[in-house]
Write a protein that holds these residues in place. Structure first.
Motif, short mmCIF file in Angstrom:
data_model
loop_
_atom_site.label_atom_id
_atom_site.label_comp_id
_atom_site.label_asym_id
_atom_site.label_seq_id
_atom_site.Cartn_x
_atom_site.Cartn_y
_atom_site.Cartn_z
N ALA A 18 5.19 -45.03 67.10
CA ALA A 18 5.17 -45.71 65.80
C ALA A 18 3.73 -46.09 65.44
O ALA A 18 3.30 -45.89 64.30
CB ALA A 18 6.06 -46.93 65.83
N LEU A 19 3.01 -46.59 66.41
CA LEU A 19 1.63 -47.01 66.16
C LEU A 19 0.77 -45.81 65.71
O LEU A 19 0.10 -45.86 64.69
CB LEU A 19 1.03 -47.62 67.43
CG LEU A 19 -0.45 -47.94 67.39
CD1 LEU A 19 -0.74 -49.03 66.37
CD2 LEU A 19 -0.95 -48.35 68.77
N PHE A 20 0.82 -44.75 66.49
CA PHE A 20 -0.08 -43.63 66.21
C PHE A 20 0.38 -42.78 65.03
O PHE A 20 -0.44 -42.29 64.27
CB PHE A 20 -0.27 -42.78 67.46
CG PHE A 20 -1.26 -43.40 68.41
CD1 PHE A 20 -2.62 -43.13 68.28
CD2 PHE A 20 -0.85 -44.29 69.38
CE1 PHE A 20 -3.55 -43.72 69.11
CE2 PHE A 20 -1.77 -44.89 70.23
CZ PHE A 20 -3.12 -44.61 70.10
N ILE A 21 1.67 -42.62 64.88
CA ILE A 21 2.13 -41.86 63.71
C ILE A 21 1.76 -42.64 62.46
O ILE A 21 1.27 -42.08 61.48
CB ILE A 21 3.66 -41.61 63.80
CG1 ILE A 21 3.95 -40.63 64.93
CG2 ILE A 21 4.16 -41.03 62.47
CD1 ILE A 21 5.42 -40.34 65.14
N GLY A 22 1.97 -43.95 62.51
CA GLY A 22 1.64 -44.79 61.36
C GLY A 22 0.16 -44.69 61.01
O GLY A 22 -0.21 -44.72 59.84
N ALA A 23 -0.68 -44.57 62.03
CA ALA A 23 -2.12 -44.58 61.77
C ALA A 23 -2.67 -43.22 61.36
O ALA A 23 -3.64 -43.14 60.63
CB ALA A 23 -2.86 -45.07 63.01
N PHE A 24 -2.06 -42.16 61.83
CA PHE A 24 -2.70 -40.85 61.63
C PHE A 24 -1.86 -39.80 60.91
O PHE A 24 -2.28 -38.67 60.73
CB PHE A 24 -3.17 -40.28 62.98
CG PHE A 24 -4.20 -41.16 63.62
CD1 PHE A 24 -5.50 -41.17 63.14
CD2 PHE A 24 -3.87 -42.02 64.65
CE1 PHE A 24 -6.46 -42.00 63.69
CE2 PHE A 24 -4.81 -42.85 65.22
CZ PHE A 24 -6.11 -42.85 64.73
N PHE A 25 -0.64 -40.16 60.54
CA PHE A 25 0.18 -39.19 59.83
C PHE A 25 0.74 -39.82 58.57
O PHE A 25 0.99 -41.03 58.53
CB PHE A 25 1.32 -38.69 60.72
CG PHE A 25 0.85 -37.86 61.88
CD1 PHE A 25 0.72 -36.48 61.77
CD2 PHE A 25 0.51 -38.47 63.09
CE1 PHE A 25 0.26 -35.73 62.85
CE2 PHE A 25 0.06 -37.72 64.17
CZ PHE A 25 -0.07 -36.34 64.05
N GLN A 54 3.35 -40.73 55.58
CA GLN A 54 4.76 -41.13 55.58
C GLN A 54 5.68 -39.91 55.51
O GLN A 54 6.74 -39.88 56.13
CB GLN A 54 4.98 -42.03 54.36
CG GLN A 54 6.25 -42.84 54.39
CD GLN A 54 6.13 -43.97 55.42
OE1 GLN A 54 5.08 -44.58 55.56
NE2 GLN A 54 7.20 -44.22 56.12
N LYS A 55 5.24 -38.90 54.76
CA LYS A 55 6.09 -37.73 54.52
C LYS A 55 6.43 -36.97 55.80
O LYS A 55 7.55 -36.52 55.97
CB LYS A 55 5.39 -36.78 53.54
CG LYS A 55 5.91 -36.94 52.12
CD LYS A 55 5.83 -35.65 51.33
CE LYS A 55 4.49 -35.00 51.36
NZ LYS A 55 3.76 -34.80 50.16
N VAL A 56 5.44 -36.81 56.67
CA VAL A 56 5.68 -36.00 57.87
C VAL A 56 6.08 -36.85 59.08
O VAL A 56 6.46 -36.32 60.12
CB VAL A 56 4.45 -35.14 58.26
CG1 VAL A 56 4.20 -34.09 57.20
CG2 VAL A 56 3.25 -36.01 58.51
N ALA A 57 6.01 -38.18 58.93
CA ALA A 57 6.23 -39.06 60.08
C ALA A 57 7.52 -38.72 60.83
O ALA A 57 7.51 -38.56 62.06
CB ALA A 57 6.26 -40.51 59.62
#
Ligand code: GDP
Ligand code: MG
Length: 715
Positions: free
Chosen positions: A446-453, A455-458
């Motif tokens: 959650a931390l890294f997806i939130g920071a580097f991806f 919302q659409k591809v999360a």
């Protein structure tokens, strides 16, 4: 003085053992109908007339071979503890199948009572049993019981006492194995009786049958005998002879004969007034394990289970956090500000307990959902449906449930492998389980997806990680099955119990029984781990700082922003100079080929060994953002800004992804390691798991990172 007695309850899974145990002792053990719920024996005391009776609930088994842990537990108890009376609980509804176990107790020469349980169901379905006749044919007393209505309990107790007082053993009802086998058994018995030690402990006839059955435990025991050469020589000869005569293994013939004995006895004494086969359960099964509909229905149910678990646990987890914060504040104000003891209590102890408790909602809800599936009888069908697919991986249908549970937490998942009878299947399932992405890894994603991806591809990124874990587990299972645990897959012989409507009480007891194990086992270890990590990251307690923070802080009084900034810097420097910090620096170069050579990350990953979610908190401290969780925007920003020594950005989506892959696959948390040790009963497998998973993690993350770079996905 009351007289003391020990009785053991044995029986097939789902025969109602636990219900009877609870009736007798007033305990509240879980009642369920999925095999393997009762894995360890449970004991309770009951007073009746002038007796004090110790009741032991043995694990449910179909037989007493040495193929599964449950069976060995049950068997060893009977042989070694020599309970005064054994009660074999029979599911009268599946009479012949259930009597198979009884034949093995008869052979052990124990004082046996057969409790024909579920007599209500049997009657309802038109089964008419001539009790006296069957009892005579089998040579054991029979009591009709309806455990759920507490019927037959007094009769059972009276019979126990009657039997216990009769000092002589039961006259032996040796099963007639036919002349050929009988001859070999006699030869074997003769040789076996040479060894007095052996004969004192085990009935000779039983030993003879067991060696012919090629029972691994008994054979092992025999090899320790001083007559082992003689005995094993004769076993060899006898087996060979019988195989020649019958064209099948002695094991198979012996099983056949036992069933023959049972069906002979039953055909004399049991009448079916109308066809029992077309019961309601069969009708339901026409749909639920239907060749076409079965799988989609199953997947749909699993989807519901996960929705239920994760949606409902979210607010509960919030409460846990709020409570933790509240406690932190409470104790924080009571202890001297900035002292080691305050830090230990707040960060070490309350933080540690919190790390355990935060998973309680998820784990308990998942177990509740599983309990519904189990108690209704569906879980056995799930294993049945998945069996074909699992066989493709080289595993058994039963491996599926432990793997599924792994999505919640690998601990209970590994414990659930006890229901897998085949040792090879069981070990492989244990070894690949850590690749199944448990709930604790979610905060890191959650931390890294939130920071580097975006919302659409999360969602897709997250899904790809889960999928990758499953794929790696499958690949490793195949490899293990091929090289480490060779041999054919065990056939599917699980009984499909009739469907039942679960009782609320049963569900909750079930959930509690399983969840408690998490609290106890994980609680202690995770807690200890957190204190250790606290120590490593807080000591030396007062390092020499680059700036005189105390003076600076005093000067900054009134300027809130500056104070926070200074405090965070101080915390960062403290951890940088701590033992954990030096450790991080030392191991960071190992991660260079993965693009992950950053000492803060190394410290975080090191903390992840204690529990995966600790990675997030540690990164929070090391990026000087103070308290942080996976939703923390300031931590995300700090990660986005983090630089490499050469000034380039530390993280890109590719690096973040490689990191998540590594977190997914590398060494399971310390609690999982501890459980693997417990379940495999040796240090070899947990140590092996720790190393091979980390190696796999390194390799896969390497491929992801280097491959991604080659494809031009940027660093
Ligand atoms: P165990 O696996 O042998 O311990 O069996 P449990 O005690 O967990 O019982 C399995 C299921 O059978 C539970 O749902 C019980 O409520 C149910 N059960 C047990 N005894 C009886 C009985 O005599 N009649 C009926 N109808 N159901 C029973
Ligand atoms: Mg039970």
């Amino acid at each position: 003085m009351s007289k003391k007695l020990t009785i053991a309850l044995a029986g097939n899974p789902n025969s109602g053992k636990t219900t009877i145990f609870n009736n007798l002792t007033g305990a509240r053990q879980h009642v369920g109908n999925y095999p393997g719920v009762t894995v360890e024996k449970k004991e309770g005391i009951l007073k009746y007339k002038d007796y004090e009776i110790n009741v032991v609930d043995l694990p449910g088994t179909y037989s007493l071979t040495a193929y599964s842990l449950d069976e060995i537990v049950a068997r060893n108890f009977v042989i070694e503890e020599k309970p005064d009376v054994i009660i074999d609980i029979i599911d009268t509804f599946n009479l012949e199948r259930n009597l198979y176990l009884a034949t093995q107790f008869m052979e052990l020469g124990v004082r046996l009572i057969l409790a024909f349980n579920m007599h209500d169901l049997a009657e309802k379905h038109g089964l008419n049993i001539d009790r006296d006749k069957l009892s005579e044919l089998l040579g054991t007393p029979i009591i009709f019981t309806v455990a759920t209505k507490k019927k037959g309990m007094i009769e059972l107790l009276d019979e126990i006492i009657k039997l216990a007082e009769r000092k002589t053993k039961l006259e032996k009802t040796a099963i007639d194995y036919g002349e050929e086998i009988q001859e070999e058994l006699t030869k074997l018995e003769d040789i076996l009786s040479k060894d007095n030690n052996l004969i004192q402990k085990y009935p000779s006839r039983w030993l003879a049958v067991k060696v012919l059955e090629n029972d691994s435990e008994v054979i092992k025991r025999i090899t320790e005998s001083s007559y082992s050469d003689d005995i094993l020589g004769q076993v060899e000869k006898s087996s060979h002879h019988l195989e020649n005569v019958f064209g099948d293994t002695p094991e198979a013939i012996i099983a056949d004969r036992r069933y023959g004995f049972i069906s002979g006895a039953c055909s004399e004494s049991v009448k079916k007034t109308y066809e029992m086969r077309h019961t309601i359960s069969d009708k339901i099964d026409k749909v639920l394990i239907n060749r076409i509909l079965g799988l989609p229905i199953f997947l749909g149910l699993m989807w519901l289970v996960f929705q239920f678990t994760f949606k409902l646990s979210e607010p509960l987890m919030g409460w846990v956090e709020i409570t933790q914060e509240w406690l932190g504040n409470l104790f924080g104000s009571m202890l001297p500000e900035g002292s080691a003891i305050q830090s230990l209590v707040i960060d070490g102890i309350i933080g540690g307990v919190g790390a355990v408790l935060i998973f309680v909602p998820i784990i308990f809800l998942l177990f509740l959902a599983m309990a519904v599936l189990e108690d209704s009888g569906y879980m056995a069908r799930a294993a049945f449906i998945m069996d074909k697919l699992m066989h493709k991986i080289g595993l058994h249908g039963r491996s599926f449930i432990p793997i599924l549970l792994g999505f919640g937490c690998n601990l209970p998942a590994i414990m659930a492998t006890r229901t897998i009878e085949d040792r090879k299947d069981r070990f492989v399932t244990i070894l690949v389980n850590p690749f199944i992405s448990c709930g604790a890894r979610l905060p890191v994603y959650a931390l890294f997806i939130g920071a580097f991806f975006s919302q659409k591809v999360a969602g897709n990124v997250l899904f790809s990680l889960y999928l990758l874990g499953i794929m790696i587990a499958i690949i490793m299972a195949k490899i293990f099955r091929r090289f480490l645990f060779k041999g054919p897959a065990a056939p599917f012989v699980m009984e499909l119990p009739p469907y039942r409507i679960p009782t609320i009480r049963g569900l909750f007891i079930h959930m509690w029984e399983r969840g408690r194990v998490y609290l106890k086992k994980a609680g202690t270890i995770i807690f200890a781990g957190c204190v250790l990590v606290w120590f490593l990251s807080n000591f030396p307690w007062s390092p020499t700082y680059s700036k005189d923070y105390d003076t600076l802080l005093k000067q900054a009084q009134g300027n809130e922003e500056r104070i926070v900034q200074l405090e965070n810097k101080k915390a960062f420097e403290k951890m940088e100079k701590s033992f954990a910090g030096s450790l991080g620096r030392t191991i960071a170069p190992v991660f260079k080929p993965l693009g992950l050579d950053n000492w803060k990350l190394s410290v975080g990953l090191f903390g992840g060994f204690i529990a995966k979610e600790i990675v997030v908190g540690t990164l929070g401290t090391l990026h000087s953002v103070g308290e942080a969780d996976e939703e923390s925007q300031s931590l995300r920003r700090a990660l986005q800004k983090e630089k490499r020594p050469d000034g380039s950005k530390m993280y890109s989506p590719l690096v973040a992804y490689a990191l998540m892959v590594f977190v997914l696959l590398y060494i399971p948390c310390v609690a999982t390691i501890a459980v693997i040790k417990r379940e495999t009963n040796s240090w070899r497998w947990p140590i092996f798991t720790a190393f091979y998973t980390t190696a796999v993690a390194w390799i896969v993350a390497f491929i992801v990172y280097q491959g991604g770079k080659l494809l031009g996905l940027g660093i």
